[in-house]
Design a protein around this motif. Structure first.
Motif, PDB file in Angstrom:
ATOM      1  N   PHE A 283      -2.583  -6.843  -0.036  1.00  0.00           N
ATOM      2  CA  PHE A 283      -3.130  -5.525  -0.313  1.00  0.00           C
ATOM      3  C   PHE A 283      -3.847  -4.991   0.919  1.00  0.00           C
ATOM      4  O   PHE A 283      -5.072  -5.011   1.014  1.00  0.00           O
ATOM      5  CB  PHE A 283      -4.050  -5.577  -1.532  1.00  0.00           C
ATOM      6  N   ASP A 284      -3.039  -4.501   1.870  1.00  0.00           N
ATOM      7  CA  ASP A 284      -3.588  -3.844   3.051  1.00  0.00           C
ATOM      8  C   ASP A 284      -3.965  -2.418   2.644  1.00  0.00           C
ATOM      9  O   ASP A 284      -3.376  -1.433   3.078  1.00  0.00           O
ATOM     10  CB  ASP A 284      -2.554  -3.844   4.172  1.00  0.00           C
TER      11      ASP A 284
ATOM     12  N   ASP B  53      -3.662   4.165   3.729  1.00  0.00           N
ATOM     13  CA  ASP B  53      -3.838   2.813   3.177  1.00  0.00           C
ATOM     14  C   ASP B  53      -4.369   2.839   1.747  1.00  0.00           C
ATOM     15  O   ASP B  53      -5.366   2.199   1.418  1.00  0.00           O
ATOM     16  CB  ASP B  53      -4.782   1.982   4.058  1.00  0.00           C
ATOM     17  N   GLN B  54      -3.688   3.552   0.871  1.00  0.00           N
ATOM     18  CA  GLN B  54      -4.086   3.596  -0.530  1.00  0.00           C
ATOM     19  C   GLN B  54      -3.421   2.467  -1.311  1.00  0.00           C
ATOM     20  O   GLN B  54      -2.351   1.981  -0.952  1.00  0.00           O
ATOM     21  CB  GLN B  54      -3.700   4.948  -1.138  1.00  0.00           C
ATOM     22  N   PHE B  55      -4.055   2.051  -2.399  1.00  0.00           N
ATOM     23  CA  PHE B  55      -3.434   1.061  -3.269  1.00  0.00           C
ATOM     24  C   PHE B  55      -2.196   1.678  -3.925  1.00  0.00           C
ATOM     25  O   PHE B  55      -2.218   2.821  -4.366  1.00  0.00           O
ATOM     26  CB  PHE B  55      -4.420   0.589  -4.338  1.00  0.00           C
ATOM     27  N   LEU B  56      -1.131   0.896  -3.966  1.00  0.00           N
ATOM     28  CA  LEU B  56       0.133   1.391  -4.513  1.00  0.00           C
ATOM     29  C   LEU B  56       0.068   1.369  -6.043  1.00  0.00           C
ATOM     30  O   LEU B  56      -0.078   0.299  -6.645  1.00  0.00           O
ATOM     31  CB  LEU B  56       1.285   0.514  -4.015  1.00  0.00           C
ATOM     32  N   VAL B  57       0.178   2.537  -6.667  1.00  0.00           N
ATOM     33  CA  VAL B  57       0.118   2.628  -8.134  1.00  0.00           C
ATOM     34  C   VAL B  57       1.292   3.413  -8.693  1.00  0.00           C
ATOM     35  O   VAL B  57       1.281   3.812  -9.860  1.00  0.00           O
ATOM     36  CB  VAL B  57      -1.217   3.253  -8.601  1.00  0.00           C
TER      37      VAL B  57
ATOM     38  N   PHE C 185     -12.667  -4.612  -7.550  1.00  0.00           N
ATOM     39  CA  PHE C 185     -11.858  -5.312  -8.556  1.00  0.00           C
ATOM     40  C   PHE C 185     -10.873  -4.362  -9.220  1.00  0.00           C
ATOM     41  O   PHE C 185      -9.694  -4.687  -9.383  1.00  0.00           O
ATOM     42  CB  PHE C 185     -12.771  -5.953  -9.611  1.00  0.00           C
ATOM     43  N   ILE C 186     -11.349  -3.189  -9.620  1.00  0.00           N
ATOM     44  CA  ILE C 186     -10.484  -2.231 -10.313  1.00  0.00           C
ATOM     45  C   ILE C 186      -9.283  -1.869  -9.453  1.00  0.00           C
ATOM     46  O   ILE C 186      -8.142  -1.816  -9.942  1.00  0.00           O
ATOM     47  CB  ILE C 186     -11.287  -0.976 -10.701  1.00  0.00           C
ATOM     48  N   ALA C 187      -9.513  -1.620  -8.155  1.00  0.00           N
ATOM     49  CA  ALA C 187      -8.414  -1.247  -7.261  1.00  0.00           C
ATOM     50  C   ALA C 187      -7.373  -2.358  -7.162  1.00  0.00           C
ATOM     51  O   ALA C 187      -6.163  -2.100  -7.224  1.00  0.00           O
ATOM     52  CB  ALA C 187      -8.969  -0.910  -5.879  1.00  0.00           C
ATOM     53  N   HIS C 188      -7.828  -3.597  -6.994  1.00  0.00           N
ATOM     54  CA  HIS C 188      -6.885  -4.715  -6.890  1.00  0.00           C
ATOM     55  C   HIS C 188      -6.173  -4.965  -8.213  1.00  0.00           C
ATOM     56  O   HIS C 188      -4.972  -5.272  -8.232  1.00  0.00           O
ATOM     57  CB  HIS C 188      -7.603  -5.977  -6.419  1.00  0.00           C
TER      58      HIS C 188
ATOM     59  N   ASN D 119       0.845  -1.190   0.000  1.00  0.00           N
ATOM     60  CA  ASN D 119       0.000   0.000   0.000  1.00  0.00           C
ATOM     61  C   ASN D 119       0.880   1.239   0.000  1.00  0.00           C
ATOM     62  O   ASN D 119       2.107   1.146  -0.074  1.00  0.00           O
ATOM     63  CB  ASN D 119      -0.969   0.005   1.186  1.00  0.00           C
ATOM     64  N   THR D 120       0.273   2.391   0.094  1.00  0.00           N
ATOM     65  CA  THR D 120       1.038   3.624   0.154  1.00  0.00           C
ATOM     66  C   THR D 120       0.209   4.662   0.892  1.00  0.00           C
ATOM     67  O   THR D 120      -0.998   4.495   1.090  1.00  0.00           O
ATOM     68  CB  THR D 120       1.393   4.122  -1.259  1.00  0.00           C
TER      69      THR D 120
END
Length: 479
Positions: free
Chosen positions: A381-382, A352-356, A396-399, A341-342
């Protein structure tokens, strides 16, 4: 029987209300069809009926429900992508997340949830979890005990609830490769833990926490979990004025030793992980970063029993980069698992954002490659959706975005390793330690007296450039 009939009538009415409320809940999917038999089978069918299995379509695809970079079976540096990355879904954020944060109440209610913490809802969430994992193509998931089963009026009742949900999870696992990457005990949310758990000044709470960890470790083992995590959500202090810091640290060490002993008696072969966790929620967290956590483990003779579960967002809250924490753990043989995460650079709390970030993912994967992989750990994916992301497909999109980011980082890291230019820059910087004098230093065959003579007898030569900008140019040329 009367209670069961009332429950089934309530469920039917809820289902009808859901079906009649499509204009209100927009694209969110209503609960699946009612089944028969035991309560754990009340809802059957699909929770995500409009979403099929996520496939790899390549970088040119514009399908938001397809992988562009993650191709599970593709080999990278002699290992399949799925084996390098070992992705895991966090049960708490994905199936319990409702958009609540410290400044706002919930913003969404998922179709498998009615907002209660009933046992029936626990069954629904677990079924949704397995459907999600299968459609996403992920074999691992992570959980806190209280995420998956409700707390009862007594510890005995709570344990019975957990056993019931675990029994359902075991049935859902049958015929699949799905099992937990790790489990843990939630020792922070309930008011009993307001003073801490392993650091609580009250021995009754210490005992309760031990009982909770014991049970959580048992169900993780029962489900085939590969690791068990400890992280001190409230293991720290705000002020030393009312705190005996030494006693708290000693008590925490004893707690971990007791857990280690029970793991061995249980026959659990998984890795025990300790997670550095700064400022959550105390400003003086005992397990602040990789260095302090390793120091604690070494002091108390636990270094051989634990590895570290490292989270990117926690690294930045501790004032480090994610790569710094990973490398610090790797070079000390303590890199166990990773929470992918980021945080937000302008927000000083755990978002706790998704790391992109492709560059950060590439740097992370360079460490993983040096480490020759991460198993039995993985990339959990915490991370959670933003409060305004309220559609089921957003999960789904986030993962997918997170998985593609790490896969793209892996592909970039492979190219950097095979090109060799960046490693050559590093090797050249330390080349003098391959000289006879440098080797004597590294081998411990020379002391301060000899080094003094070397300094006295040598003219001070100009130092070469560190080539920092060139290293950055080379690195970013692969992004």
């Amino acid at each position: 029987m009367a209670t069961r009939r009332v429950l089934l009538i309530t469920i039917i009415l809820s289902y009808l209300l859901c079906a009649l409320s499509e204009d209100i809940i927009a694209d969110m999917t209503c609960r699946a069809d009612i089944g028969q038999d035991e309560i754990s089978k009340v809802w059957e069918g699909e929770f995500f009926p409009n979403i099929s299995y996520i496939r790899y379509e390549g970088p040119a695809s514009r399908n938001p429900l397809a992988f562009k970079w993650y191709n599970a079976e593709e080999e990278i540096l002699g290992k399949k992508m799925k084996d390098w990355l070992r992705f895991s879904v966090a049960f708490w954020h994905t199936f319990r997340g409702d958009g609540t944060d410290i400044f706002g109440s919930s913003t969404k209610r998922w179709p498998w949830d009615d907002g209660t913490d009933s046992l029936m809802m626990a069954y629904n969430r677990m079924r949704a979890n397995f459907e999600f994992l299968k459609k996403l193509g992920v074999n691992f998931w992570c959980f806190h005990d209280r995420d998956i089963a409700p707390e009862g009026k007594t510890l005995k009742e709570t344990n019975a609830n957990l056993d019931a949900v675990v029994e359902l999870a075991k049935k859902l696992q049958e015929g699949t490769n799905i099992h937990p990457l790790w489990g843990t005990a939630q020792l922070f949310k309930h008011r009993r833990y307001m003073h801490g758990a392993a650091t609580s000044p009250y021995v009754s709470i210490y005992a309760y926490a031990a009982a909770q960890v014991k049970k959580a470790m048992e169900v993780t083992y029962e489900l085939g979990g590969e690791n068990f995590v400890f992280w001190g959500g409230r293991e720290g202090y705000q002020s030393l004025l009312n705190t005996d810091m030494k006693q708290e640290l000693d008590n925490m060490a004893l707690f971990l030793k007791l857990a280690t002993a029970y793991k061995k008696r249980l026959g659990f072969q998984g890795t025990l992980l300790l997670e550095p966790k700064p400022q959550e929620p105390t400003k003086h967290q005992y397990d602040w970063d990789v260095a302090t956590t390793m120091g604690f483990l070494q002091k108390h003779g636990l270094s051989d029993e634990f590895k570290l579960n490292i989270e990117c967002n926690h690294a930045t809250l501790a004032g480090h980069s994610c790569s710094h924490e990973l490398e610090m753990a790797r070079i000390n043989g303590m890199f166990g698992s990773f929470d992918a995460n980021t945080g937000d650079a302008q927000t000083g709390w755990d978002t706790d954002q998704f790391l992109v970030d492709i560059a950060e993912a590439t740097s992370i994967m360079l460490t993983v490659i040096k480490n020759k992989g991460i198993a039995p750990g993985g990339f959990n994916f915490d991370a959670k959706l933003r409060r305004e992301s309220v559609d089921v497909e957003d999960l789904f999109i986030a993962h997918i975005a997170g998985m593609d980011t790490m896969a793209r980082g892996l592909r970039n890291a492979e190219k950097i390793v095979e090109d060799g230019t960046l490693q050559t820059l590093v090797d050249n910087r330390y080349a003098s330690f391959e000289s006879p004098l440098g080797k004597a230093i590294k081998d411990g065959k020379i002391g301060f007296e000899e080094l003094e003579q070397e300094a006295l007898n040598s003219e001070e030569a100009p130092l070469p450039s560190g080539k920092q900008e060139l290293a950055e140019m080379v690195f970013y040329s692969f992004i």
